[in-house]
Design a protein around this motif. Sequence first.
Motif, PDB file in Angstrom:
ATOM      1  N   MET A 150      23.040  55.051  48.359  1.00  0.00           N
ATOM      2  CA  MET A 150      23.921  53.908  48.324  1.00  0.00           C
ATOM      3  C   MET A 150      25.339  54.372  47.983  1.00  0.00           C
ATOM      4  O   MET A 150      25.520  55.342  47.273  1.00  0.00           O
ATOM      5  N   THR A 151      26.292  53.631  48.447  1.00  0.00           N
ATOM      6  CA  THR A 151      27.687  54.023  48.278  1.00  0.00           C
ATOM      7  C   THR A 151      28.177  53.685  46.867  1.00  0.00           C
ATOM      8  O   THR A 151      27.652  52.784  46.220  1.00  0.00           O
ATOM      9  N   PRO A 152      29.199  54.396  46.418  1.00  0.00           N
ATOM     10  CA  PRO A 152      29.773  54.082  45.110  1.00  0.00           C
ATOM     11  C   PRO A 152      30.319  52.651  45.028  1.00  0.00           C
ATOM     12  O   PRO A 152      30.293  52.035  43.963  1.00  0.00           O
ATOM     13  N   GLU A 153      30.785  52.137  46.166  1.00  0.00           N
ATOM     14  CA  GLU A 153      31.297  50.764  46.177  1.00  0.00           C
ATOM     15  C   GLU A 153      30.193  49.766  45.835  1.00  0.00           C
ATOM     16  O   GLU A 153      30.437  48.758  45.185  1.00  0.00           O
ATOM     17  N   PHE A 154      28.972  50.066  46.291  1.00  0.00           N
ATOM     18  CA  PHE A 154      27.835  49.199  45.986  1.00  0.00           C
ATOM     19  C   PHE A 154      27.639  49.111  44.478  1.00  0.00           C
ATOM     20  O   PHE A 154      27.462  48.029  43.919  1.00  0.00           O
ATOM     21  N   TYR A 155      27.661  50.259  43.806  1.00  0.00           N
ATOM     22  CA  TYR A 155      27.464  50.280  42.354  1.00  0.00           C
ATOM     23  C   TYR A 155      28.605  49.574  41.640  1.00  0.00           C
ATOM     24  O   TYR A 155      28.383  48.828  40.686  1.00  0.00           O
ATOM     25  N   PHE A 156      29.828  49.804  42.116  1.00  0.00           N
ATOM     26  CA  PHE A 156      30.976  49.146  41.502  1.00  0.00           C
ATOM     27  C   PHE A 156      30.862  47.635  41.626  1.00  0.00           C
ATOM     28  O   PHE A 156      31.081  46.896  40.662  1.00  0.00           O
ATOM     29  N   ASP A 157      30.498  47.154  42.815  1.00  0.00           N
ATOM     30  CA  ASP A 157      30.359  45.714  43.036  1.00  0.00           C
ATOM     31  C   ASP A 157      29.239  45.127  42.181  1.00  0.00           C
ATOM     32  O   ASP A 157      29.363  44.027  41.647  1.00  0.00           O
ATOM     33  N   LYS A 158      28.151  45.860  42.070  1.00  0.00           N
ATOM     34  CA  LYS A 158      27.018  45.372  41.282  1.00  0.00           C
ATOM     35  C   LYS A 158      27.405  45.273  39.808  1.00  0.00           C
ATOM     36  O   LYS A 158      27.098  44.286  39.140  1.00  0.00           O
ATOM     37  N   VAL A 159      28.080  46.276  39.279  1.00  0.00           N
ATOM     38  CA  VAL A 159      28.511  46.245  37.882  1.00  0.00           C
ATOM     39  C   VAL A 159      29.541  45.143  37.671  1.00  0.00           C
ATOM     40  O   VAL A 159      29.525  44.455  36.648  1.00  0.00           O
ATOM     41  N   ARG A 160      30.419  44.927  38.646  1.00  0.00           N
ATOM     42  CA  ARG A 160      31.394  43.837  38.545  1.00  0.00           C
ATOM     43  C   ARG A 160      30.684  42.489  38.492  1.00  0.00           C
ATOM     44  O   ARG A 160      31.031  41.625  37.700  1.00  0.00           O
ATOM     45  N   PHE A 161      29.663  42.316  39.323  1.00  0.00           N
ATOM     46  CA  PHE A 161      28.863  41.088  39.300  1.00  0.00           C
ATOM     47  C   PHE A 161      28.200  40.897  37.939  1.00  0.00           C
ATOM     48  O   PHE A 161      28.198  39.787  37.385  1.00  0.00           O
ATOM     49  N   LEU A 162      27.655  41.973  37.380  1.00  0.00           N
ATOM     50  CA  LEU A 162      27.008  41.885  36.069  1.00  0.00           C
ATOM     51  C   LEU A 162      28.025  41.559  34.977  1.00  0.00           C
ATOM     52  O   LEU A 162      27.713  40.849  34.021  1.00  0.00           O
ATOM     53  N   ASN A 163      29.240  42.057  35.128  1.00  0.00           N
ATOM     54  CA  ASN A 163      30.298  41.735  34.175  1.00  0.00           C
ATOM     55  C   ASN A 163      30.654  40.257  34.234  1.00  0.00           C
ATOM     56  O   ASN A 163      30.878  39.621  33.200  1.00  0.00           O
ATOM     57  N   ILE A 164      30.698  39.704  35.431  1.00  0.00           N
ATOM     58  CA  ILE A 164      30.954  38.268  35.583  1.00  0.00           C
ATOM     59  C   ILE A 164      29.817  37.473  34.960  1.00  0.00           C
ATOM     60  O   ILE A 164      30.038  36.465  34.277  1.00  0.00           O
ATOM     61  N   ALA A 165      28.586  37.936  35.163  1.00  0.00           N
ATOM     62  CA  ALA A 165      27.425  37.276  34.556  1.00  0.00           C
ATOM     63  C   ALA A 165      27.517  37.312  33.036  1.00  0.00           C
ATOM     64  O   ALA A 165      27.185  36.335  32.356  1.00  0.00           O
ATOM     65  N   GLN A 166      27.986  38.429  32.492  1.00  0.00           N
ATOM     66  CA  GLN A 166      28.153  38.542  31.040  1.00  0.00           C
ATOM     67  C   GLN A 166      29.202  37.550  30.551  1.00  0.00           C
ATOM     68  O   GLN A 166      29.042  36.942  29.494  1.00  0.00           O
ATOM     69  N   GLY A 167      30.262  37.354  31.314  1.00  0.00           N
ATOM     70  CA  GLY A 167      31.277  36.365  30.958  1.00  0.00           C
ATOM     71  C   GLY A 167      30.705  34.956  30.947  1.00  0.00           C
ATOM     72  O   GLY A 167      31.002  34.156  30.053  1.00  0.00           O
ATOM     73  N   SER A 168      29.868  34.649  31.913  1.00  0.00           N
ATOM     74  CA  SER A 168      29.218  33.337  31.951  1.00  0.00           C
ATOM     75  C   SER A 168      28.279  33.170  30.769  1.00  0.00           C
ATOM     76  O   SER A 168      28.167  32.081  30.189  1.00  0.00           O
ATOM     77  N   LEU A 169      27.621  34.236  30.402  1.00  0.00           N
ATOM     78  CA  LEU A 169      26.739  34.216  29.237  1.00  0.00           C
ATOM     79  C   LEU A 169      27.537  33.914  27.968  1.00  0.00           C
ATOM     80  O   LEU A 169      27.094  33.129  27.118  1.00  0.00           O
ATOM     81  N   GLU A 170      28.701  34.510  27.846  1.00  0.00           N
ATOM     82  CA  GLU A 170      29.548  34.249  26.677  1.00  0.00           C
ATOM     83  C   GLU A 170      30.039  32.807  26.658  1.00  0.00           C
ATOM     84  O   GLU A 170      30.196  32.211  25.592  1.00  0.00           O
ATOM     85  N   GLU A 171      30.270  32.250  27.827  1.00  0.00           N
ATOM     86  CA  GLU A 171      30.643  30.843  27.904  1.00  0.00           C
ATOM     87  C   GLU A 171      29.487  29.968  27.410  1.00  0.00           C
ATOM     88  O   GLU A 171      29.704  28.999  26.660  1.00  0.00           O
ATOM     89  N   CYS A 172      28.281  30.319  27.796  1.00  0.00           N
ATOM     90  CA  CYS A 172      27.104  29.593  27.297  1.00  0.00           C
ATOM     91  C   CYS A 172      26.992  29.713  25.784  1.00  0.00           C
ATOM     92  O   CYS A 172      26.664  28.736  25.093  1.00  0.00           O
ATOM     93  N   ARG A 173      27.265  30.914  25.270  1.00  0.00           N
ATOM     94  CA  ARG A 173      27.224  31.118  23.814  1.00  0.00           C
ATOM     95  C   ARG A 173      28.214  30.176  23.121  1.00  0.00           C
ATOM     96  O   ARG A 173      27.897  29.554  22.109  1.00  0.00           O
ATOM     97  N   TYR A 174      29.402  30.058  23.676  1.00  0.00           N
ATOM     98  CA  TYR A 174      30.415  29.170  23.105  1.00  0.00           C
ATOM     99  C   TYR A 174      29.905  27.729  23.049  1.00  0.00           C
ATOM    100  O   TYR A 174      30.033  27.052  22.032  1.00  0.00           O
TER     101      TYR A 174
END
Length: 64
Positions: free
Chosen positions: A1-25
């Motif tokens: 898999m390409t490095p861009e795939f991993y970068f995009d996947k980690v970026r998606f997980l980072n967005i998910a973490q932000g949504s999780l923090e919003e839920c925590r709030y």
Amino acid sequence: MTPEFYFDKVRFLNIAQGSLEECRYYLILSKDLDYGDTSGLMLQLEEVSKLLTAYANSILNSDS
């Protein structure tokens, strides 16, 4: 898999973490306003947060 795939996947997980923090709030706000017991949801939120972090770290640290 390409490095861009991993970068995009980690970026998606980072967005998910932000949504999780919003839920925590909102859980903290609900508790402060005495809307109900949020302790069970907070425990689940913590578990999901750990899983997201571990998954993102495993992607970043993979040799592929």
